[in-house]
Design an enzyme around this catalytic site. Sequence first.
Site, PDB file in Angstrom:
ATOM      1  N   SER A 127       0.834  -1.212   0.000  1.00 27.73           N
ATOM      2  CA  SER A 127       0.000   0.000   0.000  1.00 27.73           C
ATOM      3  C   SER A 127       0.859   1.248   0.000  1.00 27.73           C
ATOM      4  O   SER A 127       1.968   1.258   0.558  1.00 27.73           O
ATOM      5  CB  SER A 127      -0.865  -0.025   1.262  1.00 27.73           C
ATOM      6  OG  SER A 127      -1.456   1.230   1.479  1.00 27.73           O
ATOM      7  N   TYR A 152      -1.950  -1.252  11.166  1.00 34.16           N
ATOM      8  CA  TYR A 152      -2.238  -1.753   9.813  1.00 34.16           C
ATOM      9  C   TYR A 152      -1.121  -1.340   8.850  1.00 34.16           C
ATOM     10  O   TYR A 152      -0.556  -2.171   8.121  1.00 34.16           O
ATOM     11  CB  TYR A 152      -3.591  -1.219   9.304  1.00 34.16           C
ATOM     12  CG  TYR A 152      -3.690  -1.242   7.804  1.00 34.16           C
ATOM     13  CD1 TYR A 152      -3.935  -2.426   7.126  1.00 34.16           C
ATOM     14  CD2 TYR A 152      -3.471  -0.076   7.052  1.00 34.16           C
ATOM     15  CE1 TYR A 152      -3.976  -2.452   5.738  1.00 34.16           C
ATOM     16  CE2 TYR A 152      -3.513  -0.102   5.667  1.00 34.16           C
ATOM     17  CZ  TYR A 152      -3.762  -1.288   5.016  1.00 34.16           C
ATOM     18  OH  TYR A 152      -3.778  -1.307   3.641  1.00 34.16           O
ATOM     19  N   LYS A 156       2.012  -3.595   6.606  1.00 34.64           N
ATOM     20  CA  LYS A 156       2.397  -3.546   5.182  1.00 34.64           C
ATOM     21  C   LYS A 156       3.905  -3.324   5.080  1.00 34.64           C
ATOM     22  O   LYS A 156       4.592  -3.967   4.288  1.00 34.64           O
ATOM     23  CB  LYS A 156       1.644  -2.424   4.457  1.00 34.64           C
ATOM     24  CG  LYS A 156       0.157  -2.686   4.303  1.00 34.64           C
ATOM     25  CD  LYS A 156      -0.113  -3.876   3.396  1.00 34.64           C
ATOM     26  CE  LYS A 156      -1.579  -4.259   3.329  1.00 34.64           C
ATOM     27  NZ  LYS A 156      -1.848  -5.544   2.699  1.00 34.64           N
TER      28      LYS A 156
HETATM   29  C1  UD1 Z   1      -6.637   4.091   4.020  1.00 31.99           C
HETATM   30  C2  UD1 Z   1      -5.210   3.752   4.188  1.00 31.99           C
HETATM   31  C3  UD1 Z   1      -4.765   2.847   3.084  1.00 31.99           C
HETATM   32  C4  UD1 Z   1      -5.587   1.621   3.086  1.00 31.99           C
HETATM   33  C5  UD1 Z   1      -7.035   1.977   2.937  1.00 31.99           C
HETATM   34  C6  UD1 Z   1      -7.796   0.675   3.074  1.00 31.99           C
HETATM   35  C7  UD1 Z   1      -3.685   5.290   5.253  1.00 31.99           C
HETATM   36  C8  UD1 Z   1      -2.991   6.614   5.134  1.00 31.99           C
HETATM   37  N1  UD1 Z   1      -4.420   4.963   4.204  1.00 31.99           N
HETATM   38  O1  UD1 Z   1      -6.710   4.944   2.876  1.00 31.99           O
HETATM   39  O2  UD1 Z   1      -3.442   2.475   3.230  1.00 31.99           O
HETATM   40  O3  UD1 Z   1      -5.190   0.744   2.074  1.00 31.99           O
HETATM   41  O4  UD1 Z   1      -7.411   2.924   3.932  1.00 31.99           O
HETATM   42  O5  UD1 Z   1      -8.901   0.728   3.840  1.00 31.99           O
HETATM   43  O6  UD1 Z   1      -3.553   4.592   6.211  1.00 31.99           O
HETATM   44  N2  UD1 Z   1     -13.033  10.517   3.790  1.00 31.99           N
HETATM   45  C9  UD1 Z   1     -14.052  11.408   4.115  1.00 31.99           C
HETATM   46  N3  UD1 Z   1     -15.225  10.906   4.615  1.00 31.99           N
HETATM   47  C10 UD1 Z   1     -15.423   9.547   4.797  1.00 31.99           C
HETATM   48  C11 UD1 Z   1     -14.366   8.656   4.462  1.00 31.99           C
HETATM   49  C12 UD1 Z   1     -13.181   9.179   3.969  1.00 31.99           C
HETATM   50  O7  UD1 Z   1     -13.923  12.611   3.972  1.00 31.99           O
HETATM   51  O8  UD1 Z   1     -16.501   9.154   5.267  1.00 31.99           O
HETATM   52  C13 UD1 Z   1     -11.773  11.052   3.234  1.00 31.99           C
HETATM   53  C14 UD1 Z   1     -10.553  10.721   4.058  1.00 31.99           C
HETATM   54  O9  UD1 Z   1     -10.354  11.685   5.048  1.00 31.99           O
HETATM   55  C15 UD1 Z   1      -9.468  10.710   2.971  1.00 31.99           C
HETATM   56  C16 UD1 Z   1     -10.204  10.228   1.720  1.00 31.99           C
HETATM   57  O10 UD1 Z   1     -11.590  10.439   1.979  1.00 31.99           O
HETATM   58  O11 UD1 Z   1      -9.014  12.005   2.726  1.00 31.99           O
HETATM   59  C17 UD1 Z   1      -9.981   8.759   1.428  1.00 31.99           C
HETATM   60  O12 UD1 Z   1     -10.240   8.014   2.607  1.00 31.99           O
HETATM   61  P1  UD1 Z   1     -10.297   6.406   2.634  1.00 31.99           P
HETATM   62  O13 UD1 Z   1     -11.156   5.905   1.527  1.00 31.99           O
HETATM   63  O14 UD1 Z   1     -10.619   5.991   4.026  1.00 31.99           O
HETATM   64  O15 UD1 Z   1      -8.821   5.962   2.239  1.00 31.99           O
HETATM   65  P2  UD1 Z   1      -7.414   6.368   2.894  1.00 31.99           P
HETATM   66  O16 UD1 Z   1      -7.569   6.848   4.284  1.00 31.99           O
HETATM   67  O17 UD1 Z   1      -6.714   7.233   1.920  1.00 31.99           O
END
Ligand code: UD1
Length: 341
Positions: A127, A152, A156
Amino acid sequence: MANKILVTGGTGYIGSHTVVELQESGFDVIIVDNLSNSKIEVLDNIEKITGTKPAFENFDLADKDKTDDFFKRNGGIDAIIHFAASKAVGESVEKPILYYRNNLVSMMNILECQIKYDVANIVFSSSCTVYGQPDVLPVTEQTPRKDAESPYGNTKRVNEDILNDTVAANPKLNAIALRYFNPVGAHPSALIGELPLGIPNNLVPFITQTAAGLRDELKVFGDNYNTPDGSAIRDYINVVDLAKAHVVAINRLLSGKNKTNYEVFNLGTGFGYSVLEMILGFEKATGVKLNYKIVDRRAGDIEKIWADTTYANEELGWKAEKGLEETLLTSWNWEKYVRGI
Ligand code: UD1
């Protein structure tokens, strides 16, 4: 005879899409999955897409005896793609030992069996979390890894190290670690996709569940980041594009085209989208309005990351092809299929 590929975690989100691409490229697939975060019905839907139901065994790869017994009974495996792992960042902070046991012990059991039963090739599901918040963007494979923000993320990083050290000590082994950016979307048939248990942690499943009326509103975690619109930026890659990269990686190992016996590739699109752009993209692609509100930043989130795809594009001859709106439409079609709407 077709090459035989063991896909661990093959009923999961990325695993199931990869099984489809492998079968469509002529590989024999055997899946091992403990169904801790996926459903057995995925096998039937893979069969609907490809015409072939993959072989399947249900057990936990953290169980050394069962893993050894599996390899003893299943000769002729040419390569392994190791997806099986726990992946919820928040849960890993609450239950670190569960994450270290599931993710590290299974990796070590598989590698021990590879040595014992002469299975030369492995592709590992890593990842972009290993980069943390990089100092320079976009991220290349040479960008230094940082200390993980969660157990987590650490699994990785440590699994990459276990793999690297193990192939260094066992020259017959060959490994490729694929560092995924943010996989999104679903198969165009809408028969397989991401199926989170309970409340989704990830952005796109939360978007589609909000659109389907299962959630009242989407929370946007932060609008005061140092980005053009203030929301956080990620590199969202279509899961079918991602799955195809695994077929390329397997062919690379099977044909001995790998340059060293431990290689690393970033799998992304090279483009970053903000959370607000994702919402807009979803609304444009589907015509469905999303109810959302801005809330505080989520603990542990980074501000922005996207991939430099040059090395993967040139060396693998692979490129992410699907656009964001097309991809988000597949996520929505999948959600509608799951909910029967
Ligand atoms: C995270 C992990 C990634 C992992 C993935 C799997 C980190 C930095 N990243 O990705 O390694 O493979 O999860 O589950 O550890 N967001 C919102 N509202 C929501 C959900 C998300 O605003 O309800 C935003 C988050 O703040 C982020 C973006 O959307 O900026 C993507 O979030 P998400 O889909 O959870 O992925 P990551 O956090 O990037």
